[in-house]
Scaffold this motif. Sequence first.
Motif, PDB file in Angstrom:
ATOM      1  N   HIS A 103      11.077  -9.781  -3.514  1.00  0.00           N
ATOM      2  CA  HIS A 103      10.671  -8.974  -2.362  1.00  0.00           C
ATOM      3  C   HIS A 103      11.562  -9.262  -1.156  1.00  0.00           C
ATOM      4  CE1 HIS A 103       6.710  -7.049  -3.473  1.00  0.00           C
ATOM      5  NE2 HIS A 103       7.073  -7.683  -4.569  1.00  0.00           N
ATOM      6  N   ILE A 104      11.739  -8.243  -0.342  1.00  0.00           N
ATOM      7  CA  ILE A 104      12.580  -8.312   0.852  1.00  0.00           C
ATOM      8  C   ILE A 104      11.691  -8.467   2.082  1.00  0.00           C
ATOM      9  CG2 ILE A 104      14.086  -6.929   2.345  1.00  0.00           C
ATOM     10  CD1 ILE A 104      15.244  -5.717  -0.235  1.00  0.00           C
ATOM     11  N   THR A 135       5.135 -11.040   4.335  1.00  0.00           N
ATOM     12  CA  THR A 135       5.809 -10.412   3.193  1.00  0.00           C
ATOM     13  C   THR A 135       5.098 -10.744   1.894  1.00  0.00           C
ATOM     14  OG1 THR A 135       7.927 -10.467   4.369  1.00  0.00           O
ATOM     15  CG2 THR A 135       8.020 -10.183   1.981  1.00  0.00           C
ATOM     16  N   TYR A 136       4.645 -11.990   1.737  1.00  0.00           N
ATOM     17  CA  TYR A 136       3.837 -12.312   0.552  1.00  0.00           C
ATOM     18  C   TYR A 136       2.508 -11.562   0.578  1.00  0.00           C
ATOM     19  CZ  TYR A 136       6.858 -15.932  -1.404  1.00  0.00           C
ATOM     20  OH  TYR A 136       7.905 -16.601  -2.002  1.00  0.00           O
ATOM     21  N   VAL A 143       2.126  -3.322  -1.104  1.00  0.00           N
ATOM     22  CA  VAL A 143       2.868  -2.462  -0.182  1.00  0.00           C
ATOM     23  C   VAL A 143       4.213  -3.112   0.158  1.00  0.00           C
ATOM     24  CG1 VAL A 143       0.845  -1.330   0.798  1.00  0.00           C
ATOM     25  CG2 VAL A 143       1.673  -3.462   1.829  1.00  0.00           C
ATOM     26  N   GLY A 144       4.677  -4.010  -0.694  1.00  0.00           N
ATOM     27  CA  GLY A 144       5.919  -4.722  -0.437  1.00  0.00           C
ATOM     28  C   GLY A 144       7.154  -3.912  -0.789  1.00  0.00           C
ATOM     29  N   GLY A 162       4.495   3.847   4.086  1.00  0.00           N
ATOM     30  CA  GLY A 162       3.167   3.391   3.685  1.00  0.00           C
ATOM     31  C   GLY A 162       2.786   2.078   4.339  1.00  0.00           C
ATOM     32  N   ALA A 163       3.755   1.172   4.447  1.00  0.00           N
ATOM     33  CA  ALA A 163       3.485  -0.127   5.074  1.00  0.00           C
ATOM     34  C   ALA A 163       3.261   0.012   6.572  1.00  0.00           C
ATOM     35  CB  ALA A 163       4.640  -1.089   4.798  1.00  0.00           C
ATOM     36  N   LEU A 164       4.076   0.844   7.230  1.00  0.00           N
ATOM     37  CA  LEU A 164       3.991   0.968   8.680  1.00  0.00           C
ATOM     38  C   LEU A 164       2.776   1.764   9.147  1.00  0.00           C
ATOM     39  CD1 LEU A 164       7.721   1.430   9.756  1.00  0.00           C
ATOM     40  CD2 LEU A 164       6.239  -0.542  10.157  1.00  0.00           C
TER      41      LEU A 164
END
Length: 428
Positions: A103-104, A135-136, A143-144, A162-164
């Motif tokens: 993941h970033i 992030t984890y 949603v990562g 989706g995350a924002l």
Amino acid sequence: MPAVVVLGAQWGDEGKGKATDQLGSRVDYVVKFNGGNNAGHTVVIDGEKYALHLLPSGILSPGVTPVIGNGVVIDLTVLFQEIDALDVRGVDTSRLLVSANAHIIPPYNRTIDKVTERFLGKRRIGTTGRGIGPTYADKISRVGIRVQDLFDEHILAQKVEGALDQKNHLLVKVYNRRAITVEETVADLLAYAERLRPMVADTALILNKALDEGKTVLFEAGQATMLDVDHGTYPFVTSSSATAGGACTGSGVGPTRIDRVVGVIKAYTTRVGEGPFPTELLDDTGEWLRKQGGEYGTTTGRPRRCGWYDAVVARYSSRVNGLTDLVVTKLDTLTGLAKVPICVAYDVHGTRYDEMPFDQSDVHHAVPVYEELDGWWEDITACRTFDELPVNAQRYVLRLEEISGTRVSAIGVGPGREATIVRHDLLG
């Protein structure tokens, strides 16, 4: 040929990088399987100091393939800063492999990490503010953003949007910060895509094939056992699995393939950040240990909290990791003490605990039960065999071995790669 896990057996900063580096010339792959750039390893080679944060220590060993596994969260800016810094110093970084499933850390998670920690005030956890925890959390919430998403701009934009949708409400309505746009985030991440592309691979497949071919794979943990999200001093922990089980989930290699689990442990104890620390010294002796050991964070520069060796922690770490070996580091720091205390148990409201209390409140109230050993004054930094150590230093190591439940296979007596006493072959 073995698959070996090297991990921290305390709260971190034990010298895992040096232990990994020492094995580096004898292994084919070194895999970082958890964490991000919220921790650091310092390795000294021929007097040259290398501070690594995100890259596996194996990147300093010629012929070794360094791997960033799927369990790591990657800040792309930091990744390429580290690569560029090593390139300038003549270190070959071309062998680096990065899992497509890692993941970033997007820019908005760094922002959220910092403002959340400030918002918590006295209840703060002591994070480094680098976006690791958020992030984890995104990873678990599904949603990562993963490395492979960088190579499909449409998918990337959808995932960022989706995350924002949720995070902007938090930033604006709770923390009084400006909203972050999808466009700026996507542009920031895509800036690294083409440079990253040649490094990206199915690292789980590569590692399993390597083991099938009889090659040696070393799994390198970030952080340490007592910071593990499940087995550490929760909630004052990191957000990933820093124990031996994390080597499997963070790399895609099954548990039956692991041959050795090496715990790296200081001859005393330190931790950074908030949380319980039974042997902590809040006096001149603690400050003396800090100065003697140079106990300041590789990543943050923060002064580390210092205390005596804690055998309760060592036994617990041995149990939850299935340790086969201990590497005791920084024994030289203790030179010059008339007496060296060791915590052999805890006293909690009049009850003795030889094992780690399962109740976090008991750990907070634990008072160390000490035994004292005679110290030594001789300079031990040139010692290369166990017999060359002063008798009292030998007795100290043997006592640590006895009460920690795991054999001491190597002893660090100085910062350099060569300043190590080997009692048992870690790959044998």
